[in-house]
Design an enzyme around this catalytic site. Sequence first.
Site, PDB file in Angstrom:
ATOM      1  N   HIS A   1      -1.886   7.869   0.878  1.00 12.03           N
ATOM      2  CA  HIS A   1      -2.251   7.942   2.295  1.00 12.03           C
ATOM      3  C   HIS A   1      -3.285   9.053   2.538  1.00 12.03           C
ATOM      4  O   HIS A   1      -3.277   9.731   3.560  1.00 12.03           O
ATOM      5  CB  HIS A   1      -0.993   8.204   3.136  1.00 12.03           C
ATOM      6  CG  HIS A   1      -0.941   7.467   4.447  1.00 12.03           C
ATOM      7  ND1 HIS A   1      -0.132   6.388   4.653  1.00 12.03           N
ATOM      8  CD2 HIS A   1      -1.596   7.660   5.618  1.00 12.03           C
ATOM      9  CE1 HIS A   1      -0.271   5.957   5.910  1.00 12.03           C
ATOM     10  NE2 HIS A   1      -1.169   6.720   6.506  1.00 12.03           N
TER      11      HIS A   1
ATOM     12  N   LYS B   1       0.840  -1.211   0.000  1.00  8.62           N
ATOM     13  CA  LYS B   1       0.000   0.000   0.000  1.00  8.62           C
ATOM     14  C   LYS B   1       0.870   1.254   0.000  1.00  8.62           C
ATOM     15  O   LYS B   1       1.800   1.363   0.805  1.00  8.62           O
ATOM     16  CB  LYS B   1      -0.883  -0.010   1.258  1.00  8.62           C
ATOM     17  CG  LYS B   1      -1.740   1.239   1.453  1.00  8.62           C
ATOM     18  CD  LYS B   1      -2.707   1.038   2.622  1.00  8.62           C
ATOM     19  CE  LYS B   1      -3.650   2.208   2.786  1.00  8.62           C
ATOM     20  NZ  LYS B   1      -3.063   3.360   3.449  1.00  8.62           N
TER      21      LYS B   1
ATOM     22  N   GLY C   1      -8.003   7.053  -1.996  1.00  5.37           N
ATOM     23  CA  GLY C   1      -7.722   8.496  -2.041  1.00  5.37           C
ATOM     24  C   GLY C   1      -8.888   9.260  -2.637  1.00  5.37           C
ATOM     25  O   GLY C   1      -9.135   9.171  -3.836  1.00  5.37           O
TER      26      GLY C   1
ATOM     27  N   GLY D   1     -11.502   5.429   2.849  1.00  5.06           N
ATOM     28  CA  GLY D   1     -10.760   5.938   4.008  1.00  5.06           C
ATOM     29  C   GLY D   1     -11.672   6.837   4.826  1.00  5.06           C
ATOM     30  O   GLY D   1     -12.570   6.372   5.528  1.00  5.06           O
TER      31      GLY D   1
HETATM   32  C1  LIG Z   1      -7.430   9.136  10.354  1.00  4.30           C
HETATM   33  C2  LIG Z   1      -6.646   8.303   9.374  1.00  4.30           C
HETATM   34  C3  LIG Z   1      -5.783   7.337   9.851  1.00  4.30           C
HETATM   35  C4  LIG Z   1      -5.081   6.534   8.935  1.00  4.30           C
HETATM   36  N1  LIG Z   1      -4.280   5.534   9.424  1.00  4.30           N
HETATM   37  C5  LIG Z   1      -3.645   4.718   8.551  1.00  4.30           C
HETATM   38  C6  LIG Z   1      -2.872   3.631   9.037  1.00  4.30           C
HETATM   39  O1  LIG Z   1      -2.768   3.390  10.229  1.00  4.30           O
HETATM   40  N2  LIG Z   1      -2.248   2.866   8.110  1.00  4.30           N
HETATM   41  C7  LIG Z   1      -2.346   3.087   6.758  1.00  4.30           C
HETATM   42  O2  LIG Z   1      -1.757   2.351   5.969  1.00  4.30           O
HETATM   43  N3  LIG Z   1      -3.086   4.099   6.290  1.00  4.30           N
HETATM   44  C8  LIG Z   1      -3.743   4.906   7.143  1.00  4.30           C
HETATM   45  N4  LIG Z   1      -4.520   5.932   6.667  1.00  4.30           N
HETATM   46  C9  LIG Z   1      -4.689   6.092   5.207  1.00  4.30           C
HETATM   47  C10 LIG Z   1      -5.916   5.311   4.718  1.00  4.30           C
HETATM   48  O3  LIG Z   1      -5.715   3.922   4.850  1.00  4.30           O
HETATM   49  C11 LIG Z   1      -6.225   5.618   3.241  1.00  4.30           C
HETATM   50  O4  LIG Z   1      -5.071   5.391   2.479  1.00  4.30           O
HETATM   51  C12 LIG Z   1      -6.697   7.054   3.010  1.00  4.30           C
HETATM   52  O5  LIG Z   1      -7.542   7.466   4.067  1.00  4.30           O
HETATM   53  C13 LIG Z   1      -7.435   7.159   1.678  1.00  4.30           C
HETATM   54  O6  LIG Z   1      -7.798   8.482   1.399  1.00  4.30           O
HETATM   55  P1  LIG Z   1      -9.265   9.081   1.725  1.00  4.30           P
HETATM   56  O7  LIG Z   1      -9.330   9.271   3.211  1.00  4.30           O
HETATM   57  O8  LIG Z   1      -9.278  10.364   0.980  1.00  4.30           O
HETATM   58  O9  LIG Z   1     -10.276   8.097   1.236  1.00  4.30           O
HETATM   59  C14 LIG Z   1      -5.222   6.744   7.546  1.00  4.30           C
HETATM   60  C15 LIG Z   1      -6.083   7.732   7.075  1.00  4.30           C
HETATM   61  C16 LIG Z   1      -6.803   8.511   7.974  1.00  4.30           C
HETATM   62  C17 LIG Z   1      -7.755   9.539   7.441  1.00  4.30           C
END
Ligand SMILES: Cc1cc2nc3c(=O)[nH]c(=O)nc-3n(C[C@H](O)[C@H](O)[C@H](O)COP(=O)(O)O)c2cc1C
Length: 384
Positions: free
Chosen positions: A275, A251, A307, A329
């Site tokens: 992310h 990822k 994303g 996400g």
């Molecule tokens: C509050 C928050 C915490 C996140 N924590 C992680 C995590 O622990 N590990 C990870 O791989 N991605 C993490 N992400 C990224 C999400 O897995 C994802 O890639 C992202 O939220 C996608 O974009 P979007 O929020 O616009 O849909 C996090 C995202 C948010 C918003």
Amino acid sequence: MNFANWEDARDLAKRRLPKIFFDFIDGAAFSERTAHANMADFDAWIFEQQVLVDVSDRDISTTFLGIKRRMPFMLAPIGFGGLLAPRGEIQAARAAHAVNMPYCLSNFGIISLEQLRAATDGPIWFQLYVLRDRTLSEKLIQRAENIGVEALCITVDSQVKSVRERDTRSGFRNLTKVTPRLALSLMTRPVWCWHAMRAGPLRINNLAEYPEYGANALEQAANLGNLIEAAMTWDDIKRFRDRWKGKLVIKGILNARDAVRCAEIGADAIIVSNHGGRQLDGTHSTISILPEIAAAAGERTDILFDGGIRRGTDIVKAMALGAKGVLLGRAYTYALAAGGEDGVTRLIDLLATEMDVTIGHMGISQVTDLYRRRAEIMRAAGKI
Ligand SMILES: Cc1cc2nc3c(=O)[nH]c(=O)nc-3n(C[C@H](O)[C@H](O)[C@H](O)COP(=O)(O)O)c2cc1C
């Protein structure tokens, strides 16, 4: 729970969560340009409406990692998901599992792998950051193996700790205990506090047997964050590929070269992800780079995507541009904070309906036809 769309869920989340936590989920790196572009760049594509096609039998099911899925989306790993609702990860996972959709538990989840497995028997993925403490990484992998996860997902875009200015402003960034400022922020949301108190002490339960990492979730997250391996290279990924006999997902891939390399190493899937714009501000939005990556590596590994996904229409565009499936996400974190398991169920339902209606108007019956028929069903917005 009856919100009409993700924006309503976001408004509710804003009203229900202490501001410090809402800002944590809603915020992104530096000027938040990439986070914004992730959403805005979906507008670069326009659907063709096609009428007088028999679309009486529509199907949004798809296959990724060799498994047929009722819907082409799943729930992304979210650190501190348990802050958003009591035992939040379990509530989100149950909503996903009701439709047999995978839920990915974050390395920074509040609930442990074993607690999640005991609460639900649906498909679980485990997301791991490569840690400098190899023994801890190995222990976590073993536990993931023991509970029978469907996939191990290694996040590779977080070697360097980013700067999220909303967290700097709120003080969340360096928090290791409840300060008077945090207490004040919590007191503005008494209902959230009541539920949090009833849910018991907030800890990263996967670290329960390692008291050296801290006594509460804030301290543990700070220590774990400092353990993420900045020296990680492709050799580490090869090592994980040799070690992990199950499905391996990488990822945080954002260019075609890296995608091809993942395929060569034997990754079963990659997730095109920045992310949610929380790491490198100023890089590509994921939807703008997806076609290039899908063209280069889509024949060799499953292309997943995240994303900016907020609508069923976004999922349809991502699939037309080469994604076999997508991860939600923030969209589901808002829904979770807004209404717990019911909120996530409602969001899943809304997105499935939005997809179904969208493909119907496009004259498409099978969502899996989107990529093959892209030239006919979608065009770049500028090309009028
Ligand atoms: C509050 C928050 C915490 C996140 N924590 C992680 C995590 O622990 N590990 C990870 O791989 N991605 C993490 N992400 C990224 C999400 O897995 C994802 O890639 C992202 O939220 C996608 O974009 P979007 O929020 O616009 O849909 C996090 C995202 C948010 C918003």
